[in-house]
Design a protein around this motif. Structure first.
Motif, mmCIF file in Angstrom:
data_model
loop_
_atom_site.group_PDB
_atom_site.id
_atom_site.type_symbol
_atom_site.label_atom_id
_atom_site.label_comp_id
_atom_site.label_asym_id
_atom_site.label_seq_id
_atom_site.Cartn_x
_atom_site.Cartn_y
_atom_site.Cartn_z
ATOM 1 N N SER A 122 13.995 0.474 -11.421
ATOM 2 C CA SER A 122 13.992 1.819 -12.032
ATOM 3 C C SER A 122 15.378 2.444 -11.949
ATOM 4 O O SER A 122 15.837 3.100 -12.887
ATOM 5 N N GLU A 123 16.029 2.248 -10.808
ATOM 6 C CA GLU A 123 17.374 2.820 -10.652
ATOM 7 C C GLU A 123 18.324 2.203 -11.680
ATOM 8 O O GLU A 123 19.145 2.903 -12.278
ATOM 9 N N ILE A 124 18.208 0.889 -11.857
ATOM 10 C CA ILE A 124 19.155 0.197 -12.744
ATOM 11 C C ILE A 124 18.845 0.514 -14.220
ATOM 12 O O ILE A 124 19.745 0.841 -14.993
ATOM 13 N N ALA A 178 11.794 15.009 -9.440
ATOM 14 C CA ALA A 178 10.542 14.292 -9.115
ATOM 15 C C ALA A 178 10.859 13.137 -8.164
ATOM 16 O O ALA A 178 10.105 12.866 -7.220
ATOM 17 N N ALA A 179 12.003 12.492 -8.415
ATOM 18 C CA ALA A 179 12.382 11.360 -7.556
ATOM 19 C C ALA A 179 12.560 11.831 -6.107
ATOM 20 O O ALA A 179 12.066 11.192 -5.180
ATOM 21 N N ILE A 180 13.199 12.978 -5.920
ATOM 22 C CA ILE A 180 13.417 13.463 -4.547
ATOM 23 C C ILE A 180 12.077 13.745 -3.874
ATOM 24 O O ILE A 180 11.857 13.393 -2.712
ATOM 25 N N ASN A 209 9.284 12.430 -4.375
ATOM 26 C CA ASN A 209 8.617 11.172 -4.044
ATOM 27 C C ASN A 209 9.372 10.404 -2.949
ATOM 28 O O ASN A 209 8.775 9.697 -2.135
ATOM 29 N N GLN A 210 10.710 10.580 -2.923
ATOM 30 C CA GLN A 210 11.503 9.671 -2.091
ATOM 31 C C GLN A 210 11.863 10.212 -0.710
ATOM 32 O O GLN A 210 12.147 9.435 0.195
ATOM 33 N N ILE A 211 11.837 11.561 -0.550
ATOM 34 C CA ILE A 211 12.148 12.083 0.797
ATOM 35 C C ILE A 211 11.159 11.504 1.828
ATOM 36 O O ILE A 211 11.582 11.025 2.887
ATOM 37 N N PRO A 235 14.447 -1.398 6.842
ATOM 38 C CA PRO A 235 15.530 -1.486 5.849
ATOM 39 C C PRO A 235 15.308 -0.561 4.643
ATOM 40 O O PRO A 235 16.273 -0.002 4.100
ATOM 41 N N TYR A 236 14.055 -0.370 4.224
ATOM 42 C CA TYR A 236 13.762 0.524 3.094
ATOM 43 C C TYR A 236 14.016 1.974 3.520
ATOM 44 O O TYR A 236 14.681 2.738 2.817
ATOM 45 N N SER A 237 13.537 2.342 4.705
ATOM 46 C CA SER A 237 13.677 3.741 5.131
ATOM 47 C C SER A 237 15.160 4.096 5.295
ATOM 48 O O SER A 237 15.587 5.181 4.897
ATOM 49 N N ILE A 250 5.881 14.463 -14.963
ATOM 50 C CA ILE A 250 4.654 14.641 -14.176
ATOM 51 C C ILE A 250 3.957 13.277 -13.991
ATOM 52 O O ILE A 250 3.337 13.009 -12.960
ATOM 53 N N MET A 251 4.097 12.438 -15.032
ATOM 54 C CA MET A 251 3.455 11.108 -14.969
ATOM 55 C C MET A 251 4.178 10.161 -14.017
ATOM 56 O O MET A 251 3.597 9.191 -13.543
ATOM 57 N N MET A 252 5.450 10.436 -13.742
ATOM 58 C CA MET A 252 6.232 9.551 -12.862
ATOM 59 C C MET A 252 5.558 9.292 -11.519
ATOM 60 O O MET A 252 5.778 8.269 -10.896
ATOM 61 N N THR A 254 -4.447 2.081 -7.322
ATOM 62 C CA THR A 254 -4.929 0.865 -6.656
ATOM 63 C C THR A 254 -4.391 0.720 -5.236
ATOM 64 O O THR A 254 -5.097 0.245 -4.350
ATOM 65 N N HIS A 255 -3.131 1.106 -5.044
ATOM 66 C CA HIS A 255 -2.468 0.736 -3.787
ATOM 67 C C HIS A 255 -2.413 1.853 -2.753
ATOM 68 O O HIS A 255 -2.097 1.585 -1.596
ATOM 69 N N SER A 256 -2.686 3.111 -3.172
ATOM 70 C CA SER A 256 -2.393 4.246 -2.276
ATOM 71 C C SER A 256 -3.058 4.152 -0.912
ATOM 72 O O SER A 256 -2.391 4.321 0.107
HETATM 73 N N1 BYC Z 1 5.801 3.882 -13.951
HETATM 74 O O1 BYC Z 1 -1.514 2.174 -7.122
HETATM 75 P P1 BYC Z 1 -0.401 2.971 -7.699
HETATM 76 C C1 BYC Z 1 14.489 7.327 -9.984
HETATM 77 C C2 BYC Z 1 2.045 1.447 -11.498
HETATM 78 S S1 BYC Z 1 13.773 5.854 -9.789
HETATM 79 C C3 BYC Z 1 5.424 2.591 -14.058
HETATM 80 O O2 BYC Z 1 -0.412 4.435 -7.474
HETATM 81 P P2 BYC Z 1 1.874 2.679 -5.928
HETATM 82 C C4 BYC Z 1 15.720 7.546 -10.738
HETATM 83 C C5 BYC Z 1 2.137 0.865 -10.108
HETATM 84 O O3 BYC Z 1 3.341 0.126 -9.965
HETATM 85 C C6 BYC Z 1 12.034 6.255 -9.869
HETATM 86 N N2 BYC Z 1 4.403 2.070 -13.320
HETATM 87 O O4 BYC Z 1 0.993 2.329 -7.203
HETATM 88 C C7 BYC Z 1 16.521 6.509 -11.136
HETATM 89 C C8 BYC Z 1 0.883 0.022 -10.051
HETATM 90 O O5 BYC Z 1 1.068 -1.178 -10.801
HETATM 91 P P3 BYC Z 1 1.202 -2.646 -10.051
HETATM 92 C C9 BYC Z 1 11.193 5.223 -9.291
HETATM 93 C C10 BYC Z 1 3.797 2.900 -12.446
HETATM 94 O O6 BYC Z 1 2.971 1.675 -5.844
HETATM 95 C C11 BYC Z 1 17.625 6.743 -11.940
HETATM 96 C C12 BYC Z 1 -0.103 0.846 -10.854
HETATM 97 O O7 BYC Z 1 0.663 1.708 -11.684
HETATM 98 N N3 BYC Z 1 10.731 5.623 -7.994
HETATM 99 O O8 BYC Z 1 13.861 8.197 -9.559
HETATM 100 O O9 BYC Z 1 1.037 2.892 -4.718
HETATM 101 C C13 BYC Z 1 17.910 8.038 -12.351
HETATM 102 C C14 BYC Z 1 -1.021 1.672 -9.979
HETATM 103 O O10 BYC Z 1 -0.285 2.696 -9.276
HETATM 104 C C15 BYC Z 1 4.166 4.234 -12.282
HETATM 105 C C16 BYC Z 1 10.135 4.742 -7.183
HETATM 106 O O11 BYC Z 1 9.987 3.594 -7.518
HETATM 107 C C17 BYC Z 1 5.214 4.726 -13.085
HETATM 108 N N4 BYC Z 1 5.639 6.006 -13.025
HETATM 109 O O12 BYC Z 1 2.511 4.117 -6.288
HETATM 110 C C18 BYC Z 1 17.117 9.068 -11.931
HETATM 111 C C19 BYC Z 1 9.726 5.267 -5.827
HETATM 112 N N5 BYC Z 1 3.371 4.799 -11.345
HETATM 113 O O13 BYC Z 1 2.445 -2.581 -9.209
HETATM 114 C C20 BYC Z 1 16.013 8.854 -11.121
HETATM 115 C C21 BYC Z 1 8.992 4.258 -4.995
HETATM 116 C C22 BYC Z 1 2.525 3.844 -10.943
HETATM 117 O O14 BYC Z 1 -0.022 -2.834 -9.237
HETATM 118 N N6 BYC Z 1 7.691 3.946 -5.506
HETATM 119 N N7 BYC Z 1 2.766 2.708 -11.609
HETATM 120 O O15 BYC Z 1 1.345 -3.618 -11.179
HETATM 121 C C23 BYC Z 1 6.575 4.662 -5.236
HETATM 122 O O16 BYC Z 1 6.611 5.669 -4.553
HETATM 123 C C24 BYC Z 1 5.265 4.141 -5.747
HETATM 124 O O17 BYC Z 1 5.446 2.796 -6.117
HETATM 125 C C25 BYC Z 1 4.669 4.949 -6.940
HETATM 126 C C26 BYC Z 1 3.382 4.253 -7.388
HETATM 127 C C27 BYC Z 1 4.339 6.363 -6.481
HETATM 128 C C28 BYC Z 1 5.665 4.998 -8.105
#
Ligand code: BYC
Length: 312
Positions: free
Chosen positions: A44-46, A131-133, A135-137, A146-148, A195-197, A206-208
């Motif tokens: 996502s970052e890239i 939204a990223a902040i 989610n990411q804080i 290593p992730y933290s 909001i969907m992010m 599924t994973h929460s």
């Molecule tokens: N888009 O069980 P869930 C940034 C998928 S970078 C696409 O709730 P989880 C930035 C999910 O992967 C922003 N897919 O999953 C960069 C799962 O599918 P799989 C990225 C999504 O992992 C540059 C399925 O839906 N941030 O901010 O518990 C410039 C079921 O979901 C999305 C991160 O990656 C989505 N929006 O929770 C500016 C933060 N949402 O994998 C800004 C780290 C869900 O089973 N990640 N899905 O096939 C997380 O915190 C979590 O992975 C999520 C999803 C909250 C995103």
């Protein structure tokens, strides 16, 4: 018997708020969940560099250009820390990139929308990085060490990104009618995708539940989405912009905003690869990777030369 003890010990360690490190024993499912989440995050970052990269040469001043360049370079850095953190789990970066380039790996839905005007640079910084902040804080306290640790620096940089985006929106909202309309139009287009992010509703996530038990996630998708809305609505009001949701209403009892229905069909359509820019983003990403082949080849050649003692 031994396995049960290992899992029990692992969970106890997490419950004591101790970090899991790369060489510690971990359940295979924990490793897989982390590889999935961290690699999606890195991708996502890239990919997230692309919509903004489009505007570097069209920034309205040298100062704006320098700020935008710095922000985009930060995103590249975030991707690199995250790929490195992911590699500590025993997966190769080439494999991760191959999954992205062949369309197998997911990345955030938000980056499949087009950046049409300069105001989109403001809206992306303000809303997407905002939204990223949110989610990411909490990920600075995620259970995998290593992730933290990677997340600490990422969050510091994201907060600068959010402020630079909001400042663009503030400037436009104080400008001419055309500029104010441009800011409102960007908010209209980026609000719902932002909001969907946060991902699907908790009932469809599924994973929460497992990720919260393992303290990979500290809060659910809906909790973070609500916090983001509550934080952002007053910011929009302050600069005279209107959130495009007729159902948005302060709920005195909950001390939170009620908001309208999210179009989950749109979300899943984008996640499945059919958003407005999915194909373009992947094509551009693959091209950038191929264009960079000479850099990788040169690095390998240099490393080999050094190993053979031909370079000091
Ligand atoms: N888009 O069980 P869930 C940034 C998928 S970078 C696409 O709730 P989880 C930035 C999910 O992967 C922003 N897919 O999953 C960069 C799962 O599918 P799989 C990225 C999504 O992992 C540059 C399925 O839906 N941030 O901010 O518990 C410039 C079921 O979901 C999305 C991160 O990656 C989505 N929006 O929770 C500016 C933060 N949402 O994998 C800004 C780290 C869900 O089973 N990640 N899905 O096939 C997380 O915190 C979590 O992975 C999520 C999803 C909250 C995103």
């Amino acid at each position: 018997m031994l396995r049960i003890d290992l899992e029990g010990h692992f969970q106890e360690k997490i419950d004591r708020e101790e970090r899991i490190e790369a060489k510690d024993w971990m359940p295979e499912a924990y490793r897989k969940t982390l590889i999935r989440q961290i690699s999606q995050h890195a991708h996502s970052e890239i990919v997230g560099m692309l919509p903004e990269g489009n505007w570097i040469s069209r920034a309205p001043s040298l100062k704006r250009k320098a700020i935008l360049l710095a922000k985009i370079q930060d995103e590249a850095g975030h991707g690199l820390y995250l790929y490195s953190a992911c590699e500590t789990l025993g997966i190769d970066r080439d494999e991760l990139l191959n999954e992205l380039h062949t369309g197998k790996a997911k990345y955030s839905s938000i980056f499949n929308y087009p950046a049409l005007t300069w105001a989109d640079m403001g809206a992306i910084g303000w809303l997407v990085d905002g939204a990223a902040i949110m989610n990411q804080i909490p990920l600075c306290r995620t259970s995998y060490g290593p992730y933290s640790r990677a997340m600490i620096r990422i969050c510091k940089e994201e907060s600068f990104h959010q402020r630079q985006g909001y400042e663009i929106m503030l400037t436009l909202s104080r400008g001419s009618t055309v500029q104010k309309n441009m800011a409102q139009d960007a908010l209209n287009r980026w609000w719902w995708p932002s909001i969907m992010m946060f991902g699907p509703n908790d009932s469809d996530s599924t994973h929460s539940a497992q990720s919260i038990k393992w303290k990979i996630k500290r809060f659910s998708n809906d909790e973070l989405r609500q916090r983001f809305i509550d934080m952002t609505v007053p910011q929009a009001e302050l600069i005279g912009l209107k959130i495009p949701d007729p159902d948005l209403k302060w709920n005195e009892e909950r001390k939170s905003y009620d908001f309208g229905k999210i179009n989950w069909d749109e979300f899943w359509n984008v996640v499945k690869g059919n958003g407005p820019c999915n194909k373009q983003r992947l094509r551009d990403r693959v091209k950038a990777h191929e264009d960079g082949a000479w850099v990788r080849d040169a690095a390998v050649a240099y490393a080999e030369k050094k190993r053979s003692g031909r370079v000091n």
